[in-house]
Write a protein that holds these residues in place. Structure first.
Motif, PDB file in Angstrom:
ATOM      1  N   ARG A  82     -21.487   6.903 -29.892  1.00  0.00           N
ATOM      2  CA  ARG A  82     -21.514   5.849 -31.171  1.00  0.00           C
ATOM      3  C   ARG A  82     -20.268   4.949 -31.135  1.00  0.00           C
ATOM      4  N   LYS A  83     -20.343   3.966 -31.598  1.00  0.00           N
ATOM      5  CA  LYS A  83     -19.597   2.783 -31.511  1.00  0.00           C
ATOM      6  C   LYS A  83     -19.342   2.444 -33.075  1.00  0.00           C
ATOM      7  N   TRP A  84     -17.901   1.987 -33.227  1.00  0.00           N
ATOM      8  CA  TRP A  84     -17.442   1.647 -34.804  1.00  0.00           C
ATOM      9  C   TRP A  84     -16.660   0.412 -34.416  1.00  0.00           C
ATOM     10  N   ILE A  85     -17.089  -0.921 -34.597  1.00  0.00           N
ATOM     11  CA  ILE A  85     -16.500  -2.084 -34.268  1.00  0.00           C
ATOM     12  C   ILE A  85     -16.225  -2.854 -35.444  1.00  0.00           C
ATOM     13  N   ILE A  86     -15.040  -3.268 -35.862  1.00  0.00           N
ATOM     14  CA  ILE A  86     -14.368  -3.760 -36.929  1.00  0.00           C
ATOM     15  C   ILE A  86     -13.768  -4.963 -36.715  1.00  0.00           C
ATOM     16  N   THR A  87     -14.641  -5.953 -37.592  1.00  0.00           N
ATOM     17  CA  THR A  87     -13.808  -7.536 -37.213  1.00  0.00           C
ATOM     18  C   THR A  87     -13.320  -8.133 -38.595  1.00  0.00           C
ATOM     19  N   GLY A  88     -12.204  -8.640 -38.378  1.00  0.00           N
ATOM     20  CA  GLY A  88     -11.482  -9.336 -39.714  1.00  0.00           C
ATOM     21  C   GLY A  88     -11.818 -10.858 -39.812  1.00  0.00           C
ATOM     22  N   ALA A  89     -11.931 -11.487 -40.983  1.00  0.00           N
ATOM     23  CA  ALA A  89     -11.982 -12.913 -40.922  1.00  0.00           C
ATOM     24  C   ALA A  89     -10.836 -13.685 -40.387  1.00  0.00           C
ATOM     25  N   GLY A 152     -13.214  -9.738 -46.187  1.00  0.00           N
ATOM     26  CA  GLY A 152     -13.451 -10.511 -44.995  1.00  0.00           C
ATOM     27  C   GLY A 152     -14.222  -9.668 -44.057  1.00  0.00           C
ATOM     28  N   VAL A 153     -13.792  -8.113 -43.970  1.00  0.00           N
ATOM     29  CA  VAL A 153     -14.124  -7.367 -42.940  1.00  0.00           C
ATOM     30  C   VAL A 153     -15.596  -6.987 -42.647  1.00  0.00           C
ATOM     31  N   ARG A 154     -15.999  -7.152 -41.418  1.00  0.00           N
ATOM     32  CA  ARG A 154     -17.340  -6.776 -40.899  1.00  0.00           C
ATOM     33  C   ARG A 154     -17.311  -5.307 -40.089  1.00  0.00           C
ATOM     34  N   ILE A 155     -18.264  -4.639 -40.415  1.00  0.00           N
ATOM     35  CA  ILE A 155     -18.398  -3.423 -39.566  1.00  0.00           C
ATOM     36  C   ILE A 155     -19.725  -3.364 -38.845  1.00  0.00           C
ATOM     37  N   LYS A 156     -19.453  -2.942 -37.310  1.00  0.00           N
ATOM     38  CA  LYS A 156     -20.889  -3.004 -36.619  1.00  0.00           C
ATOM     39  C   LYS A 156     -21.046  -1.473 -36.508  1.00  0.00           C
ATOM     40  N   ALA A 157     -21.734  -0.743 -36.806  1.00  0.00           N
ATOM     41  CA  ALA A 157     -21.740   0.740 -36.364  1.00  0.00           C
ATOM     42  C   ALA A 157     -23.076   1.018 -35.746  1.00  0.00           C
ATOM     43  N   SER A 158     -22.885   1.078 -34.631  1.00  0.00           N
ATOM     44  CA  SER A 158     -23.975   1.308 -33.451  1.00  0.00           C
ATOM     45  C   SER A 158     -24.053   2.924 -33.592  1.00  0.00           C
ATOM     46  N   ASN A 159     -25.401   3.575 -33.830  1.00  0.00           N
ATOM     47  CA  ASN A 159     -25.613   4.856 -33.662  1.00  0.00           C
ATOM     48  C   ASN A 159     -24.517   5.497 -34.565  1.00  0.00           C
ATOM     49  N   THR A 171     -28.088   2.167 -36.791  1.00  0.00           N
ATOM     50  CA  THR A 171     -27.108   1.062 -36.457  1.00  0.00           C
ATOM     51  C   THR A 171     -27.204   0.053 -37.574  1.00  0.00           C
ATOM     52  N   ARG A 172     -25.907  -0.199 -37.999  1.00  0.00           N
ATOM     53  CA  ARG A 172     -25.855  -1.195 -39.381  1.00  0.00           C
ATOM     54  C   ARG A 172     -24.604  -2.128 -38.839  1.00  0.00           C
ATOM     55  N   ASN A 173     -24.897  -3.292 -39.515  1.00  0.00           N
ATOM     56  CA  ASN A 173     -23.801  -4.124 -39.743  1.00  0.00           C
ATOM     57  C   ASN A 173     -23.650  -4.398 -41.157  1.00  0.00           C
ATOM     58  N   PHE A 174     -22.484  -4.327 -41.661  1.00  0.00           N
ATOM     59  CA  PHE A 174     -22.283  -4.285 -43.008  1.00  0.00           C
ATOM     60  C   PHE A 174     -20.969  -4.872 -43.398  1.00  0.00           C
ATOM     61  N   GLY A 175     -20.825  -4.965 -44.633  1.00  0.00           N
ATOM     62  CA  GLY A 175     -19.151  -5.326 -45.161  1.00  0.00           C
ATOM     63  C   GLY A 175     -18.620  -4.330 -46.245  1.00  0.00           C
ATOM     64  N   VAL A 198     -25.189  -2.076 -48.649  1.00  0.00           N
ATOM     65  CA  VAL A 198     -25.267  -0.899 -47.862  1.00  0.00           C
ATOM     66  C   VAL A 198     -24.258   0.154 -48.244  1.00  0.00           C
ATOM     67  N   LEU A 199     -22.979  -0.174 -48.662  1.00  0.00           N
ATOM     68  CA  LEU A 199     -22.210   0.945 -49.136  1.00  0.00           C
ATOM     69  C   LEU A 199     -22.461   1.577 -50.308  1.00  0.00           C
ATOM     70  N   PHE A 200     -22.535   0.635 -51.209  1.00  0.00           N
ATOM     71  CA  PHE A 200     -23.088   1.366 -52.583  1.00  0.00           C
ATOM     72  C   PHE A 200     -24.225   2.120 -52.518  1.00  0.00           C
ATOM     73  N   LYS A 201     -25.119   1.793 -51.734  1.00  0.00           N
ATOM     74  CA  LYS A 201     -26.234   2.699 -51.504  1.00  0.00           C
ATOM     75  C   LYS A 201     -26.045   3.944 -50.945  1.00  0.00           C
ATOM     76  N   SER A 202     -25.067   3.955 -50.075  1.00  0.00           N
ATOM     77  CA  SER A 202     -24.623   5.273 -49.452  1.00  0.00           C
ATOM     78  C   SER A 202     -23.716   6.076 -50.570  1.00  0.00           C
ATOM     79  N   PHE A 203     -23.092   5.521 -51.637  1.00  0.00           N
ATOM     80  CA  PHE A 203     -22.561   6.328 -52.702  1.00  0.00           C
ATOM     81  C   PHE A 203     -23.898   6.809 -53.655  1.00  0.00           C
ATOM     82  N   GLN A 204     -24.772   6.042 -53.788  1.00  0.00           N
ATOM     83  CA  GLN A 204     -25.970   6.373 -54.509  1.00  0.00           C
ATOM     84  C   GLN A 204     -26.593   7.630 -54.069  1.00  0.00           C
ATOM     85  N   VAL A 205     -26.700   7.835 -52.922  1.00  0.00           N
ATOM     86  CA  VAL A 205     -27.607   8.687 -52.023  1.00  0.00           C
ATOM     87  C   VAL A 205     -26.977   9.750 -51.749  1.00  0.00           C
ATOM     88  N   GLY A 206     -25.696   9.944 -52.351  1.00  0.00           N
ATOM     89  CA  GLY A 206     -24.582  11.144 -52.185  1.00  0.00           C
ATOM     90  C   GLY A 206     -23.910  11.392 -50.911  1.00  0.00           C
TER      91      GLY A 206
END
Length: 528
Positions: A82-89, A152-159, A171-175, A198-206
């Motif tokens: 699993r990879k968790w990659i964070i990039t900023g503006a 400005g941040v983006r997250i690339k979550a691979s698996n 795998t998601r690329n989201f802010g 993406v993040l708000f949907k994660s809130f909604q599904v618990g």
């Protein structure tokens, strides 16, 4: 400050369940989440698993990206990276440690309004008071800078992004925040911020848990705060965890990789561990092993909360609903757990909750593979159903019945199954050899010393096996699996498919360890 109340966390939509201690949360007649008040915020559990920010209050402008990695065992038994990659503006840079506070403050504002909408109105003064920041001009500037970085941040979550709706990692690329608007109040327009879809949907599904924000803000260091969020996620269903020191420090907390020795990493995280121990989160902790193999054992100060279902009209319905929710949770925790150690911990916790002694529970689950653990979960599920029905099968000794059933899970017949071979023992009686909460002598040692040696051996075996599996190619692993299946072919017609698969898995692991020179228990004890 007193010890914070523990909270309910669920991988089911949270509006269906409540915890009796979480008074601010209520479910209305229409099934909607009521407004939350008080000190509780929320934490999205993907964001609790990996860091989002640097540990300092100022980011190094020369560093544009943060990257975190871990390895887990997938449902098919393969080791998954699993990879968790964070990039900023470029203009605003990477998020800082204080931006984590702002993120949790935004989550509290959202929870206070019932988590109903992605676009959340707010005032800066309200947010500053939640964060305990001063209300002078520089705090307003600091807040806006944090919103710029979070936008400005983006997250690339691979698996690495768990979708609670599909119950799978993806795998998601989201802010974090899609937009915000600040108005000073001199007109009728209100300030707002908008979560990413993406993040708000994660809130909604618990896939979200309660977090004591007051407790979090009172912690002294960024390391303590980050460690608290990580442990707060993992301690909801188990009271003990063991993790490699380098993985915890580098991949879960975000300590600089410039610290390359175990001794220096201990110096970085030990003050945080001691603070969490002093404040009643950790009962104790200890370091085991040396060098890169150093692991840290973490023990919670409080037992995890059991899931409670929303009350129904009758006591019997309530009891059945509670059992149904608990057993679904037990099975789901194992099938969705990220790695084998989480599966072991989930089963061990379930057994302890049902009256089996902690050491006996460890002996039952320690060193078991995924197939056996899933079978154990099914047995526990059936046991809970019998318990709810007040079945005569378990009336004499429910705990003894459960112990014997889990001790030999593939020999225990579940509803709809046929017995494959004759078995003279009956599961409706407690074991004559082992009684609930009775200490048993270890076959490899006596008393506490024997138990300690077994634990250390299994820990060392697990660590070595993970190293060997990572170094093995899929081709070699498949070839070895074929050899073991051929060697055990005569057993196939005499045992169940699940038991055969478990035997093959154990045989492959044992051969891999033998090929790489790992000793059996007796030889290991002599060496140590």
């Amino acid at each position: 400050m007193g010890i914070p109340r523990r909270r309910q966390q669920s991988e089911q939509p949270f509006i269906r369940q409540v915890d009796e201690d979480d008074i601010p949360i209520s479910v209305g007649e229409n099934g909607q989440l009521a407004v939350t008040t008080g000190k509780l915020s929320r934490d999205e559990m993907n964001l609790a698993e990996f860091p989002l920010t640097v540990l300092s209050k100022r980011a190094d402008p020369s560093i544009k990206t943060l990257e975190f990695t871990d390895f887990v065992k997938g449902k098919n038994g393969d080791v998954v990276q699993r990879k968790w990659i964070i990039t900023g503006a470029d203009k605003f840079g990477l998020p800082t440690s204080s931006d984590d506070e702002v993120l949790l403050g935004l989550l509290k504002l959202t929870a206070d309004q019932g988590l109903q909408t992605r676009k959340v109105p707010f005032t800066r003064y309200e947010l500053l008071k939640i964060l305990r920041w001063t209300t002078e001009g520089r705090s307003y500037t600091r807040l806006q800078n944090a919103l710029d970085r979070l936008s400005g941040v983006r997250i690339k979550a691979s698996n690495a992004f768990y979708d609670n709706e599909t119950k799978a990692h993806s795998t998601r690329n989201f802010g974090i925040i899609d937009a915000y608007e600040i108005n000073d109040g001199r007109d009728t327009r209100e300030s707002f911020f908008a979560w990413s879809e993406v993040l708000f949907k994660s809130f909604q599904v618990g896939f979200i848990k309660k977090l004591d924000l007051d407790f979090y803000l009172e912690l002294q260091s960024a390391v303590s705060k980050r460690l608290y969020r990580y442990l707060d996620k993992h301690f909801w269903y188990r009271s003990r965890m063991q993790i490699n020191l380098f993985t915890l420090a580098h991949e879960k907390i975000g300590v600089s990789r410039n610290y390359v020795y175990a001794s220096s990493l201990k110096q970085q995280i030990q003050p945080a561990l001691e603070e969490l121990q002093d404040k009643g989160i950790l009962s104790h902790f200890e370091f085991v092993g040396k060098g890169k193999s150093t692991e840290i054992v973490l023990v919670a100060a409080h037992a995890p909360k059991r899931t409670l279902a929303v009350k129904t009209q009758t006591d019997s319905d309530e009891r059945a609903s509670t059992v149904d929710t608990t057993t679904r949770s037990n099975v789901n925790r194992i099938r969705t757990a990220g790695d084998l150690s989480e599966q072991v911990s989930a089963i061990q916790t379930a057994l302890i909750e049902r009256g089996i002694d902690e050491k006996q529970a460890w002996r039952l689950v320690g060193g078991q593979g995924s197939a056996t653990l899933e079978r154990m979960a099914a047995v526990i599920e059936h046991f809970d159903l019998l318990l709810a029905q007040k079945s005569k099968l378990i009336s004499r000794s429910p705990t003894g019945f459960l112990y014997r059933a889990v001790e030999r899970p593939f020999e225990f017949m579940l509803p709809g199954e046929k017995r494959i071979h004759n078995e003279t023992d009956s599961f409706d009686q407690p074991s004559d050899k082992v009684k609930p909460n009775e200490k048993r002598d270890s076959k490899k040692g006596e008393g506490q010393s024997g138990i300690a040696l077994e634990v250390l051996y299994l820990t060392a075996r697990k660590a070595r096996l993970e190293e060997v599996l990572l170094a093995s190619s899929k081709k070699d692993y498949s070839a070895l699996t074929g050899e073991v299946e051929l060697a055990l072919q005569k057993l196939r017609s005499h045992i169940s498919p699940q038991r055969f698969a478990e035997a093959v898995q154990h045989g492959v692991e044992q051969r891999l360890l033998e090929q790489n020179g790992f000793p059996d228990f007796e030889a290991w004890v002599k060496q140590h």
